[in-house]
Each structure stands twice: as C-alpha cells, then as structure tokens.
Design a protein around this motif. Structure first.
Motif, PDB file in Angstrom:
ATOM      1  N   MET A   1       0.838  -1.199   0.000  1.00 58.98           N
ATOM      2  CA  MET A   1       0.000   0.000   0.000  1.00 58.98           C
ATOM      3  C   MET A   1       0.878   1.256   0.000  1.00 58.98           C
ATOM      4  N   SER A   2       0.370   2.319  -0.563  1.00 58.53           N
ATOM      5  CA  SER A   2       1.062   3.606  -0.589  1.00 58.53           C
ATOM      6  C   SER A   2       0.072   4.660  -0.125  1.00 58.53           C
ATOM      7  N   ALA A   3       0.071   4.954   1.174  1.00 56.04           N
ATOM      8  CA  ALA A   3      -0.954   5.819   1.748  1.00 56.04           C
ATOM      9  C   ALA A   3      -0.520   7.275   1.687  1.00 56.04           C
ATOM     10  N   PRO A   4      -1.354   8.155   1.160  1.00 58.89           N
ATOM     11  CA  PRO A   4      -1.038   9.581   1.164  1.00 58.89           C
ATOM     12  C   PRO A   4      -1.177  10.157   2.562  1.00 58.89           C
ATOM     13  N   PRO A   5      -0.564  11.306   2.826  1.00 63.10           N
ATOM     14  CA  PRO A   5      -0.738  11.961   4.130  1.00 63.10           C
ATOM     15  C   PRO A   5      -2.213  12.256   4.400  1.00 63.10           C
ATOM     16  N   ALA A   6      -2.551  12.417   5.666  1.00 61.79           N
ATOM     17  CA  ALA A   6      -3.952  12.595   6.059  1.00 61.79           C
ATOM     18  C   ALA A   6      -4.600  13.786   5.364  1.00 61.79           C
ATOM     19  N   PHE A   7      -3.863  14.914   5.265  1.00 67.09           N
ATOM     20  CA  PHE A   7      -4.487  16.092   4.661  1.00 67.09           C
ATOM     21  C   PHE A   7      -4.800  15.843   3.189  1.00 67.09           C
ATOM     22  N   LEU A   8      -3.975  15.011   2.516  1.00 72.75           N
ATOM     23  CA  LEU A   8      -4.237  14.710   1.118  1.00 72.75           C
ATOM     24  C   LEU A   8      -5.407  13.749   0.967  1.00 72.75           C
ATOM     25  N   ARG A   9      -5.535  12.795   1.889  1.00 76.40           N
ATOM     26  CA  ARG A   9      -6.672  11.869   1.810  1.00 76.40           C
ATOM     27  C   ARG A   9      -7.982  12.640   1.870  1.00 76.40           C
ATOM     28  N   ASP A  10      -8.055  13.631   2.757  1.00 73.24           N
ATOM     29  CA  ASP A  10      -9.274  14.433   2.852  1.00 73.24           C
ATOM     30  C   ASP A  10      -9.542  15.163   1.544  1.00 73.24           C
ATOM     31  N   ARG A  11      -8.488  15.739   0.927  1.00 72.52           N
ATOM     32  CA  ARG A  11      -8.669  16.458  -0.336  1.00 72.52           C
ATOM     33  C   ARG A  11      -9.085  15.499  -1.448  1.00 72.52           C
ATOM     34  N   MET A  12      -8.519  14.317  -1.444  1.00 67.24           N
ATOM     35  CA  MET A  12      -8.828  13.352  -2.493  1.00 67.24           C
ATOM     36  C   MET A  12     -10.289  12.920  -2.444  1.00 67.24           C
ATOM     37  N   ARG A  13     -10.819  12.731  -1.230  1.00 65.77           N
ATOM     38  CA  ARG A  13     -12.215  12.327  -1.099  1.00 65.77           C
ATOM     39  C   ARG A  13     -13.165  13.430  -1.571  1.00 65.77           C
ATOM     40  N   ALA A  14     -12.670  14.677  -1.593  1.00 63.32           N
ATOM     41  CA  ALA A  14     -13.526  15.810  -1.966  1.00 63.32           C
ATOM     42  C   ALA A  14     -13.330  16.246  -3.419  1.00 63.32           C
ATOM     43  N   LEU A  15     -12.527  15.522  -4.195  1.00 60.44           N
ATOM     44  CA  LEU A  15     -12.293  15.911  -5.577  1.00 60.44           C
ATOM     45  C   LEU A  15     -13.597  15.904  -6.370  1.00 60.44           C
ATOM     46  N   GLU A  16     -13.794  16.945  -7.176  1.00 58.29           N
ATOM     47  CA  GLU A  16     -15.020  17.049  -7.964  1.00 58.29           C
ATOM     48  C   GLU A  16     -14.931  16.301  -9.280  1.00 58.29           C
ATOM     49  N   ARG A  17     -13.698  16.075  -9.777  1.00 56.88           N
ATOM     50  CA  ARG A  17     -13.510  15.387 -11.049  1.00 56.88           C
ATOM     51  C   ARG A  17     -12.548  14.237 -10.874  1.00 56.88           C
ATOM     52  N   LEU A  18     -12.906  13.104 -11.442  1.00 62.12           N
ATOM     53  CA  LEU A  18     -12.046  11.929 -11.434  1.00 62.12           C
ATOM     54  C   LEU A  18     -11.981  11.372 -12.855  1.00 62.12           C
ATOM     55  N   PRO A  19     -10.826  10.762 -13.182  1.00 61.17           N
ATOM     56  CA  PRO A  19      -9.604  10.626 -12.404  1.00 61.17           C
ATOM     57  C   PRO A  19      -8.898  11.975 -12.233  1.00 61.17           C
ATOM     58  N   ALA A  20      -7.996  11.999 -11.256  1.00 60.35           N
ATOM     59  CA  ALA A  20      -7.238  13.217 -11.000  1.00 60.35           C
ATOM     60  C   ALA A  20      -5.830  12.859 -10.533  1.00 60.35           C
ATOM     61  N   TYR A  21      -4.879  13.627 -11.005  1.00 57.74           N
ATOM     62  CA  TYR A  21      -3.545  13.585 -10.424  1.00 57.74           C
ATOM     63  C   TYR A  21      -3.489  14.596  -9.289  1.00 57.74           C
ATOM     64  N   VAL A  22      -2.998  14.165  -8.159  1.00 54.26           N
ATOM     65  CA  VAL A  22      -2.852  15.034  -6.998  1.00 54.26           C
ATOM     66  C   VAL A  22      -1.372  15.080  -6.642  1.00 54.26           C
ATOM     67  N   TYR A  23      -0.810  16.285  -6.661  1.00 56.94           N
ATOM     68  CA  TYR A  23       0.608  16.478  -6.366  1.00 56.94           C
ATOM     69  C   TYR A  23       0.774  17.197  -5.031  1.00 56.94           C
ATOM     70  N   ASP A  24       1.605  16.630  -4.175  1.00 53.22           N
ATOM     71  CA  ASP A  24       1.934  17.236  -2.884  1.00 53.22           C
ATOM     72  C   ASP A  24       3.177  18.091  -3.072  1.00 53.22           C
ATOM     73  N   LEU A  25       2.986  19.351  -3.446  1.00 51.99           N
ATOM     74  CA  LEU A  25       4.113  20.231  -3.728  1.00 51.99           C
ATOM     75  C   LEU A  25       4.896  20.572  -2.469  1.00 51.99           C
ATOM     76  N   ASP A  26       4.211  20.669  -1.340  1.00 48.43           N
ATOM     77  CA  ASP A  26       4.924  20.929  -0.086  1.00 48.43           C
ATOM     78  C   ASP A  26       5.864  19.776   0.243  1.00 48.43           C
ATOM     79  N   GLY A  27       5.355  18.565   0.116  1.00 47.54           N
ATOM     80  CA  GLY A  27       6.196  17.401   0.382  1.00 47.54           C
ATOM     81  C   GLY A  27       7.351  17.291  -0.599  1.00 47.54           C
ATOM     82  N   LEU A  28       7.082  17.613  -1.866  1.00 51.45           N
ATOM     83  CA  LEU A  28       8.145  17.590  -2.873  1.00 51.45           C
ATOM     84  C   LEU A  28       9.233  18.598  -2.529  1.00 51.45           C
ATOM     85  N   GLY A  29       8.823  19.805  -2.156  1.00 56.92           N
ATOM     86  CA  GLY A  29       9.813  20.813  -1.798  1.00 56.92           C
ATOM     87  C   GLY A  29      10.671  20.377  -0.627  1.00 56.92           C
ATOM     88  N   GLU A  30      10.054  19.764   0.376  1.00 53.35           N
ATOM     89  CA  GLU A  30      10.816  19.286   1.534  1.00 53.35           C
ATOM     90  C   GLU A  30      11.791  18.181   1.123  1.00 53.35           C
TER      91      GLU A  30
END
Length: 377
Positions: free
Chosen positions: A1-30
């Motif tokens: 399994m590859s679980a996204p961070p909690a804040f991303l899971r909440d955003r993913m459940r609220a996506l209005e259009r699917l499929p969607a790519y979701v990028y964690d830019l904060d995590g990438l920067g870190e």
C-alpha cells in the motif's frame, strides 16, 4: 500500500472530477531540499525534466536545484518558458538541426553531444557552445533496471573522432563528459560506477586539454515501487563520491525526486468475477498512468473508502484494470483488497514521475485527468 498523508486523503475524497492527479508540492519541496542538503559541498544537482515536466513541479524544484536537464526541443522551450532564469543542459540522441539552433537561441548552458555526426553538424552551424561528450562505456553493472545501450552516447573510437573535431573548432568548447550508463541502482552500485567513470574520464579529458573537467554522472537512482518507504541514500552517495577538487561532478535525477509526491486518484466503476477471478474496473486506465505497464509491476495503492466498504476486514485478491480495450490495461494483479463496490475511491501512489507524461493520452479518446495541487493548512 502507498498511503497519502492525512491532509491529502481528505482532499482526495472531496475531488469534484475523477480521475485526477494530486501532487503534494509541499512534500516535494521538503524532499528535494533534503536531497540538496545531503549533497552540500558535493555534486551539482540538475533535475531531469523528462520524469515530470509539470510547471508546478518545475517551479517547486527550482529553488533547490542547480539546473534542469532536458531531452528535446519541446522540453527545452517548455522549461525555458516556465523557468526563464534556469541553467539548462540539453541531452538526448537524435537532435535535429532545429533543436541545435534552439539550444543556442534559448541559452543552453551545456549541450550533451551524442555522436560524431551531431558534433559535425553543430560545428558547421558556427554557433558557439559548451559541450559534454556522452560516453557509452563498457562498464558492467548488476541489478540495473535499465542499461543505456548503443543508441546512447559514444564508444572510445567515436569519442576520439569528436575530440579531433573539437581541436579544430574554436567556437566549440569541450567541458567534460556525460556518462549515464544505467538506471535503478542503489547508492553503493552508483558509487562503484561513478568511481570507474571518473578513473576513465580524468586521464581522457586531460589528454584532450580539459584542465578543470566536468563529469556528469546522470541519474538512475533507484526507486522501489514495492517498498515506497525506502529511499535512495543521498548522504552515503555524496560522501562516497571521488574527491577531486578540480572536477565538477553533476547528477541528474528525475524519478528519485518526484515519484513519491504524486497520486492518481480514481473510482471503481464495476466489479465482476470471471472464471473465479475478481476484477475491479476503474475510471481511466493506463492511458493516464502507464507506469505499471512500462515497468511490469503492480502500482502501489490505497483504498480511500476502505472503512466504508468492508466491515469484516476480509481481503480478496482483485485485479485492478482500466477502461481500455486491451488486456494490458492493468494497474495491479491479484492485489489483496476488501470487497470493492462501484463508487469506491482508490489512490495509486508513486505517480509523481513517468506517469501522465509517459502515457498514451488519447487512446480511445477518454477524457484527460484533472490535476490538483492542494496546499497544507
């Protein structure tokens, strides 16, 4: 399994259009800041745009990298428009005359020459350029996911031909060599390769008049899709590189920087059992996320609605497929899942590199995915 961070899971459940790519830019920067820190005092860090040229990805990486490596005129124009001040290195076989001209017009810092014919055309253009000669050396490596074979770079005979051309072409300056020989290697294997490349390159370059040489070791740092939590050991790599004060080393990772910070989120459209085997048909498919087909693996994923779908905790081997009319449209085979139902949401992890940009977007003319860049709060 590859679980996204909690804040991303909440955003993913609220996506209005699917499929969607979701990028964690904060995590990438870190992540890239940590890589930059691990390499402090060591090699220059260029990002290989081929891994993911999304403008938001490029802008997130830019403060932490020394430059961007591109492999086509299209990538070059895109990166220059997105990052006007970036240092750019241009590599890749089969450069056209138009691309060589574009390299001059868009201020490419280093041009990686792949063949004597490419160098001869560059010399005939009379445009000034600083070049690295790409070397294809017979250094065997074990455990590599890819070996960069004949189309890439030159053997020593061809390199010698190029050196002769450069001696008679004052508007071209030989700065060093580029030697990306294999991909998918861990730090010890990469260091062994770096040592052998350096031992060959320094005498060759100095014999050809390069006193302060550059050695570009390429990318290829391992990314393990079966163990997303494992990472390349950047500190060990930086500490183990050969110590040559007069040499500028450069690396060009792509996947190892961005893969961990993207998810492809979609929904279950249908669930069926055929000849005793369970299948879940998902919206979208490998025309959006070609990575598992390309690499022949199961793409790691998490079921976002798992708590709502199966109260028993039982799992069922299920093959996750897309909507395409081909049996190769498979994300994961016989993956242990709770009993899935239409409407369940699934997020495929490790989708930040060689995912959307390497996929055959318009096969069957399904809609393109949505892209989301949620910020942490």
């Amino acid at each position: 399994m590859s679980a996204p961070p909690a804040f991303l899971r909440d955003r993913m459940r609220a996506l209005e259009r699917l499929p969607a790519y979701v990028y964690d830019l904060d995590g990438l920067g870190e992540n890239v800041a940590a890589v930059r820190g691990a390499l402090a005092g060591g090699p220059e860090l260029f990002y290989a745009a081929k891994a993911n040229p999304d403008p938001a990805i490029l802008r997130t990486l830019a403060p932490h990298v020394d430059g961007i490596e591109v492999a086509s005129g299209g990538e070059l124009a895109h990166v220059r428009a997105t990052l006007p001040e970036a240092r750019i290195a241009f590599g890749g076989p089969g450069k056209t005359d138009e691309e060589l001209a574009l390299a001059s017009n868009l201020d490419v810092e280093r041009l990686h020459v792949e063949s004597p014919y490419e160098l001869e055309r560059l010399a005939a253009s009379e445009r000034p350029a600083d070049v690295l000669l790409r070397a294809n050396l017979r250094f065997g490596t074990t455990g590599a996911a890819l070996q960069m074979s004949g189309p890439f770079g030159m053997d020593e005979q061809a390199l010698s031909r190029c050196a002769a051309v450069l001696r008679d072409t004052p508007h071209l300056t030989l700065r060093g060599v580029h030697a990306h020989l294999a991909s998918g290697l861990d730090a010890p294997a990469m260091l062994d390769l770096a040592a052998r490349i350096t031992d060959w390159a320094l005498p060759w370059l100095r014999a050809n008049g390069v006193e302060e040489p550059e050695i570009n070791l390429g990318g290829g740092m391992a990314v393990d899709y079966e163990a997303p939590e494992s990472r390349f050991d950047w500190k060990a790599y930086a500490a183990g590189l050969p110590a040559h004060p007069s040499v500028t080393f450069r690396v060009e990772p792509g996947r190892a920087l961005t893969a961990y910070h993207g998810w492809y989120v979609t929904e279950v459209l249908d669930v069926k059992t055929t000849h005793g085997e369970h299948y879940a048909v998902l919206r979208g498919g490998t025309h959006h996320l070609r990575t598992p087909v390309t690499k022949g693996h199961d793409q790691p994923f998490t079921l976002l609605t798992a708590d709502d779908t199966d109260d028993t905790g039982d799992t069922h081997p299920t093959t996750l497929v897309g909507q395409l009319c081909t049996p190769k449209d498979v994300f994961a085979r016989d993956a242990p899942c709770p009993r899935l139902r239409p409407g369940d949401l699934i997020a495929f992890g490790m989708a930040g590199a060689y995912a959307w940009n390497i996929s055959h977007h318009d096969f069957l003319m399904h809609p393109h995915p949505h892209f989301s860049y949620p910020a942490r709060v």
